[in-house]
Enzyme design. Structure first.
Site, PDB file in Angstrom:
ATOM      1  CE  LYS A  27      -8.714   8.068  -3.119  1.00 37.12           C
ATOM      2  NZ  LYS A  27      -9.094   7.343  -1.907  1.00 37.12           N
ATOM      3  CG  ASN A  28      -5.676   6.417  -0.818  1.00 41.01           C
ATOM      4  OD1 ASN A  28      -6.693   7.094  -0.583  1.00 41.01           O
ATOM      5  ND2 ASN A  28      -5.708   5.293  -1.507  1.00 41.01           N
ATOM      6  NE  ARG A  98     -11.684   1.351   5.609  1.00 46.68           N
ATOM      7  CZ  ARG A  98     -12.117   0.353   6.362  1.00 46.68           C
ATOM      8  NH1 ARG A  98     -13.401   0.096   6.474  1.00 46.68           N
ATOM      9  NH2 ARG A  98     -11.274  -0.416   7.015  1.00 46.68           N
ATOM     10  CB  CYS A 122     -14.748   1.977  -3.073  1.00 46.67           C
ATOM     11  SG  CYS A 122     -14.277   3.494  -3.890  1.00 46.67           S
ATOM     12  NE  ARG A 127     -12.708  -0.599   2.012  1.00 46.16           N
ATOM     13  CZ  ARG A 127     -12.355   0.550   1.434  1.00 46.16           C
ATOM     14  NH1 ARG A 127     -13.212   1.216   0.720  1.00 46.16           N
ATOM     15  NH2 ARG A 127     -11.133   1.006   1.570  1.00 46.16           N
ATOM     16  N   PRO A 128     -14.162  -4.382   7.204  1.00 47.42           N
ATOM     17  CG  PRO A 128     -13.198  -6.303   8.136  1.00 47.42           C
ATOM     18  CD  PRO A 128     -13.489  -5.617   6.815  1.00 47.42           C
ATOM     19  CG  ASP A 130     -11.459  -6.946  12.413  1.00 54.30           C
ATOM     20  OD1 ASP A 130     -11.360  -6.223  11.407  1.00 54.30           O
ATOM     21  OD2 ASP A 130     -11.031  -8.107  12.439  1.00 54.30           O
ATOM     22  CG  ASP A 312      -6.399   1.256  -4.727  1.00 63.11           C
ATOM     23  OD1 ASP A 312      -7.345   0.508  -4.427  1.00 63.11           O
ATOM     24  OD2 ASP A 312      -5.895   2.070  -3.929  1.00 63.11           O
ATOM     25  NE  ARG A 405     -14.850   8.658  -2.608  1.00 61.56           N
ATOM     26  CZ  ARG A 405     -14.455   7.402  -2.449  1.00 61.56           C
ATOM     27  NH1 ARG A 405     -15.131   6.427  -2.953  1.00 61.56           N
ATOM     28  NH2 ARG A 405     -13.375   7.122  -1.739  1.00 61.56           N
TER      29      ARG A 405
HETATM   30  C1  EPZ Z   1      -6.488   1.602   1.740  1.00 57.32           C
HETATM   31  O1  EPZ Z   1      -7.763   1.130   2.180  1.00 57.32           O
HETATM   32  C2  EPZ Z   1      -6.793   2.533   0.602  1.00 57.32           C
HETATM   33  N1  EPZ Z   1      -7.651   3.580   1.065  1.00 57.32           N
HETATM   34  C3  EPZ Z   1      -7.476   1.754  -0.522  1.00 57.32           C
HETATM   35  O2  EPZ Z   1      -7.680   2.619  -1.611  1.00 57.32           O
HETATM   36  C4  EPZ Z   1      -6.581   0.605  -0.956  1.00 57.32           C
HETATM   37  O3  EPZ Z   1      -7.273  -0.178  -1.903  1.00 57.32           O
HETATM   38  C5  EPZ Z   1      -6.247  -0.262   0.254  1.00 57.32           C
HETATM   39  O4  EPZ Z   1      -5.666   0.552   1.306  1.00 57.32           O
HETATM   40  C6  EPZ Z   1      -5.249  -1.367  -0.069  1.00 57.32           C
HETATM   41  O5  EPZ Z   1      -4.088  -0.822  -0.587  1.00 57.32           O
HETATM   42  C7  EPZ Z   1      -7.144   4.604   1.738  1.00 57.32           C
HETATM   43  O6  EPZ Z   1      -5.946   4.712   1.990  1.00 57.32           O
HETATM   44  C8  EPZ Z   1      -8.095   5.664   2.144  1.00 57.32           C
HETATM   45  P1  EPZ Z   1      -6.848  -2.085   4.130  1.00 57.32           P
HETATM   46  P2  EPZ Z   1      -7.917   0.397   3.574  1.00 57.32           P
HETATM   47  O7  EPZ Z   1      -7.334  -1.858   5.514  1.00 57.32           O
HETATM   48  O8  EPZ Z   1      -6.882   0.897   4.515  1.00 57.32           O
HETATM   49  C9  EPZ Z   1      -8.920  -6.008   5.740  1.00 57.32           C
HETATM   50  C10 EPZ Z   1      -8.966   3.819  -3.143  1.00 57.32           C
HETATM   51  O9  EPZ Z   1      -9.609   3.562  -4.174  1.00 57.32           O
HETATM   52  N2  EPZ Z   1      -9.192  -5.335   7.024  1.00 57.32           N
HETATM   53  O10 EPZ Z   1      -5.386  -2.042   3.873  1.00 57.32           O
HETATM   54  O11 EPZ Z   1      -9.329   0.499   3.954  1.00 57.32           O
HETATM   55  C11 EPZ Z   1      -9.744  -5.445   4.592  1.00 57.32           C
HETATM   56  O12 EPZ Z   1     -11.033  -5.985   4.579  1.00 57.32           O
HETATM   57  C12 EPZ Z   1      -9.051   2.928  -1.951  1.00 57.32           C
HETATM   58  O13 EPZ Z   1      -8.234   4.820  -3.033  1.00 57.32           O
HETATM   59  C13 EPZ Z   1      -9.691  -6.060   8.077  1.00 57.32           C
HETATM   60  O14 EPZ Z   1      -9.936  -7.269   7.985  1.00 57.32           O
HETATM   61  O15 EPZ Z   1      -7.564  -1.065   3.173  1.00 57.32           O
HETATM   62  C14 EPZ Z   1      -8.907  -5.846   3.393  1.00 57.32           C
HETATM   63  O16 EPZ Z   1      -9.212  -7.172   3.030  1.00 57.32           O
HETATM   64  C15 EPZ Z   1      -9.950   1.785  -2.166  1.00 57.32           C
HETATM   65  N3  EPZ Z   1      -9.931  -5.415   9.250  1.00 57.32           N
HETATM   66  C16 EPZ Z   1      -7.481  -5.790   3.933  1.00 57.32           C
HETATM   67  O17 EPZ Z   1      -7.592  -5.726   5.353  1.00 57.32           O
HETATM   68  C17 EPZ Z   1      -9.686  -4.090   9.436  1.00 57.32           C
HETATM   69  O18 EPZ Z   1      -9.901  -3.581  10.550  1.00 57.32           O
HETATM   70  C18 EPZ Z   1      -6.663  -4.610   3.492  1.00 57.32           C
HETATM   71  O19 EPZ Z   1      -7.443  -3.442   3.598  1.00 57.32           O
HETATM   72  C19 EPZ Z   1      -9.156  -3.358   8.361  1.00 57.32           C
HETATM   73  C20 EPZ Z   1      -8.916  -4.006   7.150  1.00 57.32           C
END
Ligand code: EPZ
Length: 424
Positions: A27-28, A98, A122, A127-128, A130, A312, A405
């Site tokens: 999916k991802n 997302r 989710c 999930r900011p 920034d 995950d 999903r």
């Molecule tokens: C991806 O989410 C995956 N989703 C998630 O899978 C997965 O859990 C996650 O990566 C971690 O491996 C998709 O690929 C669609 P991140 P993502 O940005 O990219 C912080 C599932 O069930 N952050 O790597 O949204 C954030 O809060 C989903 O398939 C900021 O601070 O995750 C987190 O603490 C759930 N600012 C950390 O980074 C930002 O602008 C890592 O999140 C972006 C993120």
């Protein structure tokens, strides 16, 4: 559909399932490739696409932007981006998942403008976005907010040197795609290195992009000023989270299960942990076979960016730990609120002590009891299915649209190894 549910009869701790269970495309990975269709000046073909709700949502958004999306075979799609695309992401759909955020980079790079709501998905932490906004700014974009929508615009974007505060997966993919069509050199530091990012970079490179370093923490992109030309179909890599979840199911419910069409190399650290826990398994290049283990032992689980244990897999692993002998620690390091589902698991009989928003102890072995449960999110939803299959008696899992999903026909594939699960 919103009101569907699963009725599951548990095994009461026996290990009885047998057979093969195939893994679908990731999916991802595929969601980002569909978004990448916006970068191409010709049709792209994507193979091994899972039939899941997030893909349906992505297709709706792409069609709304003007992209032609056609399912040509059971698992294959072609996508064709027109000369001019829309710049406004449809709010209701974009808010529901997302991955809608990854469309923003290609739209901005092509049209110099993009309007979008805060993406949904989710509820597993703040999930900011920034990192996305700061990076677009570094490339020369202006950021504004109107009617609770982000409005990003730029007369001219240019390559930039950007340091991520956290190695965010979707920010890495989005900025990699943006920089592909932005003139000049972009260097992204402290980026994520998940296999899905490497697959995306490889695909963009076959179309003429110049991306190096994907899979490491620094990616260098030399931008082009025109769209890419797709030359080869994209082969979606197997879903490593699905493979890991099936491996957990096999360890707690299986007599002899082979997980096929997967890539164990993408799960090295997870499988190392499995080894420590006493799971009896062997791997080939594209399968994992799990036989009944005499005893499962407590282990400490610390989630981490790739190649560490994926966040995950944290909730399915918690179910595993209820069936492992001794006290285990779960340490969730990626998201803020990803332990909330544990209270439901303790109502099923698990011995859980939540220490803080990131850490919990689980002590096993505990028998689980069937219950009526709400699936809070995609991954915890599958964890509850596994818990229900371990438990004594009947469970009813609600909110299964959360599970749909990300997992294609999950009940049919679980039935193939003997699970008693019905969709009502
Ligand atoms: C991806 O989410 C995956 N989703 C998630 O899978 C997965 O859990 C996650 O990566 C971690 O491996 C998709 O690929 C669609 P991140 P993502 O940005 O990219 C912080 C599932 O069930 N952050 O790597 O949204 C954030 O809060 C989903 O398939 C900021 O601070 O995750 C987190 O603490 C759930 N600012 C950390 O980074 C930002 O602008 C890592 O999140 C972006 C993120």
């Amino acid at each position: 559909m919103e009101n569907e549910k699963f009725i599951i009869q548990g095994l009461e701790g026996q290990r009885a399932f047998e057979g093969k269970i195939p893994v679908r495309g990731a999916k991802n990975a595929v969601l980002k490739t569909f978004a990448a269709s916006l970068l191409f000046g010709n049709e792209i073909r994507v193979d091994n696409v899972p039939f899941i709700q997030d893909i349906a949502n992505m297709n709706e958004l792409l069609r709304h932007l003007g992209v032609g999306v056609e399912r040509i075979e059971e698992k294959s799609f072609v996508l064709n981006s027109p000369d001019a695309i829309g710049t406004d992401l449809c709010g209701d759909i974009a808010k529901s998942f997302r991955s809608s955020i990854v469309l923003t980079g290609p739209i901005l790079a092509r049209e110099g403008k993009v309007i979008f709501p805060h993406p949904g998905g989710c509820v597993i932490g703040e999930r900011p976005i920034d990192i996305f906004l700061e990076s677009f700014k570094k490339m020369g974009a202006d950021i504004d907010m109107h009617d609770r929508q982000y409005v990003i615009s730029a007369d001219k974007l240019a390559g930039a040197e950007i340091v991520f505060k956290i190695p965010s997966v979707t920010a890495t993919e989005t900025l990699m795609m943006t920089a592909t069509l932005v003139p000049g050199k972009t260097i992204l530091h402290n980026v994520a290195c998940e296999p899905e990012i490497v697959a995306l970079a490889d695909f963009l490179n076959t179309g003429g992009a110049d991306i190096s370093g994907a899979g490491s923490h620094t990616i260098v992109i030399k931008g082009r000023d025109s769209l890419l030309k797709s030359k080869e179909p994209y082969q979606t890599p197997p879903d490593r989270i699905e493979a890991g979840s099936f491996a957990i199911l096999a360890a707690v419910c299986g007599k002899d299960i082979e997980i096929t069409d997967c890539k164990p190399d993408h799960l090295r650290v997870f499988l190392r942990t499995f080894d420590n826990a006493g799971v009896n398994f062997e791997t080939t290049e594209n399968s994992i076979r799990i036989k009944m283990s005499p005893q499962l032992n407590a282990i400490n689980v610390k989630t981490h960016e790739y190649p560490g244990i994926p966040t995950d897999l944290q909730s399915p692993l918690a179910v595993f730990l209820t069936q492992a002998s001794g006290r285990s620690l779960i340490f969730e390091t990626v998201f803020e609120s990803r332990l909330d589902y544990l209270s439901e698991l303790s109502r099923m009989g698990a011995d859980v002590m939540i220490c803080d928003p990131h850490r919990a102890f689980i002590t096993g072995v505990t028998p689980l009891r069937g219950r009526e449960i709400e699936s809070p999110d995609l991954r915890a939803g599958l964890a509850f299915i596994i818990a229900a299959l371990v438990a004594k008696g009947e469970s009813i899992v609600h909110n299964i649209h959360n599970i749909d999903r990300g997992y294609e026909n999950i009940e049919e594939r679980l039935q193939m190894v003997g699970a008693d699960i019905k969709r009502i």
